[in-house]
Design an enzyme around this catalytic site. Structure first.
Site, short mmCIF file in Angstrom:
data_model
loop_
_atom_site.label_atom_id
_atom_site.label_comp_id
_atom_site.label_asym_id
_atom_site.label_seq_id
_atom_site.Cartn_x
_atom_site.Cartn_y
_atom_site.Cartn_z
CG ASP A 26 -2.19 0.63 1.12
OD1 ASP A 26 -2.23 1.72 0.53
OD2 ASP A 26 -3.19 0.07 1.61
CG ASP B 238 -4.36 5.92 0.73
OD1 ASP B 238 -5.22 5.08 0.98
OD2 ASP B 238 -4.28 7.02 1.31
CD GLU C 83 -8.72 4.47 -1.47
OE1 GLU C 83 -9.62 4.23 -0.66
OE2 GLU C 83 -7.79 5.26 -1.22
CG HIS D 163 -8.92 -0.64 4.84
ND1 HIS D 163 -8.72 -0.75 3.48
CD2 HIS D 163 -8.41 0.56 5.17
CE1 HIS D 163 -8.12 0.32 3.03
NE2 HIS D 163 -7.91 1.13 4.04
CG ASP D 164 -11.21 2.71 3.75
OD1 ASP D 164 -10.74 2.82 4.89
OD2 ASP D 164 -10.53 2.88 2.71
#
Ligand code: GLC
Length: 538
Positions: free
Chosen positions: A99, A201, A264, A325-326
């Site tokens: 990431d 990200d 992302e 995870h969001d």
């Protein structure tokens, strides 16, 4: 000529490192824990593991606030632990995706410490500093994604700095060539250690409007939404110049051969697909989160898949995501029965699938008592926190489900004694077994991994409940029928008299149906999905 590049044919599995496996007894997962559990990933049948950030960080946003892009935070282990992880992963033929968090650093990063030191500091321009508005307030109306203004005033210099997220996460200035060069070197640092790619990200945030114009009001804002949605993010992100920045990163990756760049991006389909770049030189896989946002109805999902397929640029490789995870967990959103249909959907659509750890055991949301809240977003805007989707993995029926010897940083599900990898591994009816079978089917059938996609029209009365499509490659045609409803449905199979095909069941979400030959009608149980294989009738 079928595609064979690993990130096109393979499946990605996301690990949230705090929650995968704790080996040093502090209740938080770590890198040696991931290494110890690679066997699970190999057994399950995925091809790549994407690990959320483990870099040195004050953990204001659990690692998405990086203080040193080249160091492992002691909470997670050491660089040697990382080297061991990658060696072990590669030994098992698993790729490793890191990431990369380039949009913002931590306020504790030495770059920001310097930048903040004075207006004259050589690193001042590495971040986004602006004078106050005439009334002394923030320079414009941009808001933080985690609530409140996106500008924080620095008393010493009297200027404001911009942060799209927490005040502890100042945004870097990607218009500055020195920032780009420094970040490219970070990529090389990890590429040289053998990583196979990056998930970047908030990649659509990297470039902001040069004039820092106010964002316009969002006419569709509803009070239950996070405050950021009061304005349309027209000037604070998704600026055209970002594509060139992404191409620059991709060029660094290509210095090392076939590595993947995943971006992302939370944008509507027509904007999302521009992130492949005009000549496909930007993101290899602009993350497609549409399934997370579309209502769970057969016709809505069918329309979405058709829209996405049609919007892809020529040669752009598709991808699909069901959880991260969001965002809410799929099993919490659609329930246990539909979570099985969702698994079949994800793993039979065209394009690279990304699984979120724990979805293979149907992890739902774990209620978080107020005194155990961790996510800063929950403190700023109650109800929007992401702790319920980040709870520790459940491996066995021991105390703390084999995740840790001590109470974990977040609670686990109440049914952890039954909902764990050990208990589900050999149960032919479990969702874990279904995931494993789907992954093996995907490997064995090029129609699924690299083949074409087309929708299969159904009578209108069925199309609201059932989504039907085909995957095909060479001589093979597979038909997928997914019942999003809770009633039994009878699906006519002979829609093409010329082809005169007969069908058999390759896999069903309902155990025990594989191998069944169908007639001209297939009976789908409530919440059932099937993969059928066509046989030319002689
Ligand atoms: C991304 C991450 C999220 C993080 C945010 C700020 O959206 O997925 O977890 O909080 O960026 O870095």
């Amino acid at each position: 000529m079928p595609e064979t590049i690993w990130w096109k044919t393979g499946t990605v599995y996301q690990v949230y490192p705090r929650s995968f496996q704790d080996t040093n007894g502090d209740g938080v997962g770590d890198l040696p824990g991931i290494t110890a559990r690679l066997e699970h990933l190999a057994w399950l049948g995925v091809d790549a593991v994407w690990i959320s950030p483990f870099y040195r960080s004050p953990m204001a946003d659990f690692g998405y606030d990086v203080a040193d892009y080249r160091a492992v935070d002691p909470l997670f282990g050491t660089l040697e632990d990382f080297d061991a992880l990658i060696a072990e992963a590669h030994r098992r033929k698993l790729k490793v995706i890191l990431d990369f968090v380039p949009n913002h650093s931590s306020i504790a990063h030495p770059w920001f410490v310097e930048s903040r030191a004075s207006r004259e500091n050589p690193k001042r321009d590495w971040y986004l500093w602006r004078d106050p508005a005439p009334d002394g307030g923030p320079p414009n109306n941009w808001l933080s994604n985690f609530g409140g203004p996106a500008w924080t005033r620095d008393e010493a210099s009297g200027q404001y700095y911009y942060h799209a997220f927490l005040a502890e996460q100042p945004d870097l200035n990607w218009r500055n060539p020195e920032v780009r060069a420094a970040m490219h070197d970070v990529l090389r640092f990890w590429l040289e250690r053998g990583v196979d790619g990056f998930r970047v990200d908030v990649i659509w945030h990297l470039i902001k409007d040069e004039g820092f114009r106010d964002n316009p009001q969002n006419p569709d804002f509803a009070p239950h939404q996070p405050g950021i949605n009061r304005f349309s993010q027209v000037y604070s992100c998704d600026r055209p110049e970002v594509i060139e920045v992404i191409s620059g990163m991709r060029a660094v990756l290509r210095e090392f051969g076939e590595r993947v760049l995943i971006g992302e991006i939370y944008l509507p389909v027509e904007r999302l697909v521009t992130y492949y770049g005009p000549d496909l030189e930007a993101a290899d896989l602009p993350f497609n989160f549409q399934l997370l946002e579309t209502p769970w109805q057969a016709d809505a999902v069918a329309a979405l898949v058709a829209e996405y397929e049609a919007a892809l640029p020529e040669g752009g490789w598709p991808n699909w995501v069901l959880g991260n995870h969001d965002r809410p967990r799929i099993a919490a959103r659609v329930g246990d029965a539909q979570a099985r249909v969702a698994a079949m959907l994800l793993l039979t659509l065209r394009g690279t699938p990304t699984l979120y750890y724990g979805d293979e055991i149907g992890l739902g949301h774990v209620p978080i008592p107020p005194d155990r809240v961790q996510d800063p977003w929950e403190r700023n805007e109650p109800g929007h926190g992401r702790d319920p989707v980040r709870t520790p993995m459940q491996w066995d029926d021991s105390r703390h489900a084999g995740f840790s010897a001590v109470e974990p940083w977040l609670p686990q599900t109440e049914d952890a004694e039954r909902r764990n990898v050990d208990a589900m591994r050999d149960d032919s009816r479990s969702i874990l077994t279904l995931y494993r079978r789907l992954l093996s089917l995907r490997r064995d059938h090029p129609a699924l991994s690299v083949g074409g996609w087309r929708s299969v029209p159904l009578p209108p009365s069925l199309a609201t409940e059932v989504f039907a499509y085909e995957r095909f490659e060479g001589d093979e045609t597979l038909r997928i029928l997914l019942n999003f409803g809770s009633a039994e449905r009878s699906i006519p199979l002979e829609d093409d008299a010329a082809k005169q095909e007969t069908w058999s069941v390759l896999l069903s979400t309902r155990p025990g149906r594989a191998g069944e030959a169908t007639g001209n009608v297939l009976h789908l149980s409530p919440d059932e999905g099937v993969v059928l294989r066509a046989h030319p009738s002689s």
